[in-house]
Design a protein around this motif. Structure first.
Motif, PDB file in Angstrom:
ATOM      1  N   PHE A   1      -6.602   8.972 -34.090  1.00 11.30           N
ATOM      2  CA  PHE A   1      -7.050   9.601 -35.333  1.00 11.30           C
ATOM      3  C   PHE A   1      -8.494   9.262 -35.702  1.00 11.30           C
ATOM      4  N   CYS A   2      -9.232   8.673 -34.763  1.00 11.20           N
ATOM      5  CA  CYS A   2     -10.607   8.287 -35.094  1.00 11.20           C
ATOM      6  C   CYS A   2     -11.499   8.291 -33.852  1.00 11.20           C
ATOM      7  N   ASP A   3     -12.808   8.309 -34.130  1.00 15.03           N
ATOM      8  CA  ASP A   3     -13.789   8.195 -33.054  1.00 15.03           C
ATOM      9  C   ASP A   3     -14.012   6.734 -32.682  1.00 15.03           C
ATOM     10  N   ARG A   4     -13.865   5.864 -33.686  1.00 11.96           N
ATOM     11  CA  ARG A   4     -14.019   4.426 -33.462  1.00 11.96           C
ATOM     12  C   ARG A   4     -13.008   3.670 -34.310  1.00 11.96           C
ATOM     13  N   LEU A   5     -12.414   2.648 -33.709  1.00 11.74           N
ATOM     14  CA  LEU A   5     -11.434   1.809 -34.391  1.00 11.74           C
ATOM     15  C   LEU A   5     -11.968   0.380 -34.459  1.00 11.74           C
TER      16      LEU A   5
ATOM     17  N   GLY B   1     -19.928  13.637 -39.358  1.00 16.70           N
ATOM     18  CA  GLY B   1     -18.525  13.977 -39.139  1.00 16.70           C
ATOM     19  C   GLY B   1     -17.756  12.969 -38.308  1.00 16.70           C
ATOM     20  N   GLN B   2     -18.379  11.869 -37.928  1.00 13.04           N
ATOM     21  CA  GLN B   2     -17.680  10.803 -37.206  1.00 13.04           C
ATOM     22  C   GLN B   2     -16.623  10.189 -38.113  1.00 13.04           C
ATOM     23  N   ILE B   3     -15.479   9.844 -37.539  1.00 13.26           N
ATOM     24  CA  ILE B   3     -14.395   9.224 -38.295  1.00 13.26           C
ATOM     25  C   ILE B   3     -14.125   7.848 -37.722  1.00 13.26           C
ATOM     26  N   TRP B   4     -14.238   6.863 -38.597  1.00 13.81           N
ATOM     27  CA  TRP B   4     -13.946   5.483 -38.223  1.00 13.81           C
ATOM     28  C   TRP B   4     -12.744   5.007 -39.022  1.00 13.81           C
ATOM     29  N   ILE B   5     -11.898   4.236 -38.372  1.00 12.95           N
ATOM     30  CA  ILE B   5     -10.788   3.571 -39.049  1.00 12.95           C
ATOM     31  C   ILE B   5     -11.019   2.075 -38.937  1.00 12.95           C
ATOM     32  N   VAL B   6     -10.841   1.381 -40.065  1.00 15.61           N
ATOM     33  CA  VAL B   6     -10.996  -0.076 -40.096  1.00 15.61           C
ATOM     34  C   VAL B   6      -9.672  -0.682 -40.543  1.00 15.61           C
ATOM     35  N   GLU B   7      -9.105  -1.496 -39.683  1.00 17.75           N
ATOM     36  CA  GLU B   7      -7.855  -2.192 -39.968  1.00 17.75           C
ATOM     37  C   GLU B   7      -8.200  -3.611 -40.418  1.00 17.75           C
TER      38      GLU B   7
ATOM     39  N   MET C   1      -8.969 -10.960 -31.804  1.00 15.23           N
ATOM     40  CA  MET C   1      -8.945  -9.514 -32.035  1.00 15.23           C
ATOM     41  C   MET C   1      -9.069  -8.778 -30.700  1.00 15.23           C
ATOM     42  N   PRO C   2      -8.307  -7.709 -30.520  1.00 14.99           N
ATOM     43  CA  PRO C   2      -8.330  -6.963 -29.247  1.00 14.99           C
ATOM     44  C   PRO C   2      -9.733  -6.486 -28.885  1.00 14.99           C
ATOM     45  N   ALA C   3     -10.091  -6.667 -27.624  1.00 15.98           N
ATOM     46  CA  ALA C   3     -11.432  -6.312 -27.149  1.00 15.98           C
ATOM     47  C   ALA C   3     -11.692  -4.810 -27.181  1.00 15.98           C
ATOM     48  N   GLU C   4     -10.637  -3.990 -27.131  1.00 17.74           N
ATOM     49  CA  GLU C   4     -10.850  -2.534 -27.122  1.00 17.74           C
ATOM     50  C   GLU C   4     -11.209  -1.968 -28.494  1.00 17.74           C
ATOM     51  N   ALA C   5     -11.068  -2.787 -29.522  1.00 16.30           N
ATOM     52  CA  ALA C   5     -11.454  -2.359 -30.881  1.00 16.30           C
ATOM     53  C   ALA C   5     -12.765  -3.034 -31.255  1.00 16.30           C
TER      54      ALA C   5
ATOM     55  N   ALA D   1     -15.830   1.086 -27.766  1.00 20.78           N
ATOM     56  CA  ALA D   1     -16.211   2.267 -26.997  1.00 20.78           C
ATOM     57  C   ALA D   1     -15.866   3.487 -27.854  1.00 20.78           C
ATOM     58  N   GLU D   2     -16.753   4.467 -27.817  1.00 20.92           N
ATOM     59  CA  GLU D   2     -16.504   5.676 -28.590  1.00 20.92           C
ATOM     60  C   GLU D   2     -15.464   6.527 -27.871  1.00 20.92           C
ATOM     61  N   HIS D   3     -14.541   7.061 -28.628  1.00 18.23           N
ATOM     62  CA  HIS D   3     -13.469   7.893 -28.107  1.00 18.23           C
ATOM     63  C   HIS D   3     -13.419   9.120 -29.007  1.00 18.23           C
ATOM     64  N   LEU D   4     -14.189  10.145 -28.658  1.00 16.50           N
ATOM     65  CA  LEU D   4     -14.366  11.280 -29.549  1.00 16.50           C
ATOM     66  C   LEU D   4     -13.080  12.081 -29.734  1.00 16.50           C
ATOM     67  N   LEU D   5     -12.838  12.435 -30.983  1.00 13.59           N
ATOM     68  CA  LEU D   5     -11.674  13.238 -31.316  1.00 13.59           C
ATOM     69  C   LEU D   5     -11.826  14.660 -30.779  1.00 13.59           C
ATOM     70  N   HIS D   6     -10.706  15.272 -30.471  1.00 14.24           N
ATOM     71  CA  HIS D   6     -10.693  16.684 -30.125  1.00 14.24           C
ATOM     72  C   HIS D   6     -11.069  17.463 -31.387  1.00 14.24           C
ATOM     73  N   ALA D   7     -11.726  18.608 -31.208  1.00 19.17           N
ATOM     74  CA  ALA D   7     -12.221  19.389 -32.348  1.00 19.17           C
ATOM     75  C   ALA D   7     -11.121  19.740 -33.347  1.00 19.17           C
ATOM     76  N   SER D   8      -9.940  20.081 -32.872  1.00 19.35           N
ATOM     77  CA  SER D   8      -8.865  20.451 -33.795  1.00 19.35           C
ATOM     78  C   SER D   8      -8.373  19.241 -34.597  1.00 19.35           C
ATOM     79  N   ARG D   9      -8.320  18.069 -33.970  1.00 19.38           N
ATOM     80  CA  ARG D   9      -7.920  16.849 -34.686  1.00 19.38           C
ATOM     81  C   ARG D   9      -8.999  16.464 -35.691  1.00 19.38           C
ATOM     82  N   ARG D  10     -10.272  16.592 -35.299  1.00 20.69           N
ATOM     83  CA  ARG D  10     -11.372  16.269 -36.213  1.00 20.69           C
ATOM     84  C   ARG D  10     -11.306  17.168 -37.455  1.00 20.69           C
ATOM     85  N   LYS D  11     -11.076  18.466 -37.243  1.00 25.25           N
ATOM     86  CA  LYS D  11     -10.984  19.383 -38.382  1.00 25.25           C
ATOM     87  C   LYS D  11      -9.825  18.989 -39.287  1.00 25.25           C
ATOM     88  N   ALA D  12      -8.677  18.719 -38.718  1.00 26.48           N
ATOM     89  CA  ALA D  12      -7.505  18.334 -39.511  1.00 26.48           C
ATOM     90  C   ALA D  12      -7.762  17.042 -40.283  1.00 26.48           C
TER      91      ALA D  12
END
Length: 155
Positions: A84-88, A58-64, A101-105, A122-133
């Motif tokens: 909108f993601c656990d990892r960017l 259920g982890q959500i990653w976004i890749v730009e 490229m930015p060091a925080e991503a 760094a992992e930034h876990l989504l809130h449960a309601s955002r993860r469900k959505a």
């Protein structure tokens, strides 16, 4: 007997050849890691991300995707993806200097055949309601795209 259906996916044509190659390599890499992926995914904010991946857990990653220095400099929207993601991650070609490229991503280097993660964010876990959505939005988008392949008149 029903006729055989053989849907053909056509490139959307929004990306440069370089960006399309990066996209293909990133999706191949994520798929090999067990992720389901969607490209050109629209977030609730209205922003469209290049690649979104949903892991088996259920982890959500976004890749730009950044295909050039100009592409990176022109993009001011990527910080909004963080919510909108656990990892960017940024995905680039070997031709682009990774230090811009930015060091925080996270950082992925890719071509049309595959990709390699160079740096995890760094992992930034989504809130449960955002993860469900996000998970529901991902599932609906994937199902609608699949249906569109079999019944293009409904698109």
């Amino acid at each position: 007997m029903l006729p055989s259906i053989n849907p053909q996916i056509r490139p959307d044509g929004r990306q440069s050849q370089t960006a399309a190659a990066i996209q293909k390599g990133v999706c191949r890499h994520l798929r090999a890691a067990g992720f389901a992926t969607l490209t050109e995914f629209t977030l609730a904010s209205g922003r469209r991300v290049d690649v979104i991946g949903l892991s088996p857990s259920g982890q959500i990653w976004i890749v730009e995707i950044k295909s050039s220095l100009e592409d990176f400099r022109a993009d001011l929207k990527w910080p909004e993806y963080r919510d909108f993601c656990d990892r960017l991650y940024f995905a680039i070609t070997t031709d682009l200097a990774p230090e811009i490229m930015p060091a925080e991503a996270g950082l992925i280097v890719a071509d049309a055949w595959g990709a390699e993660v160079q740096r995890d964010p760094a992992e930034h876990l989504l809130h449960a309601s955002r993860r469900k959505a996000m998970t529901l939005s991902f599932a609906r988008s994937a199902a609608l795209r699949l249906h569109g392949l079999y019944d293009p008149e409904m698109m």
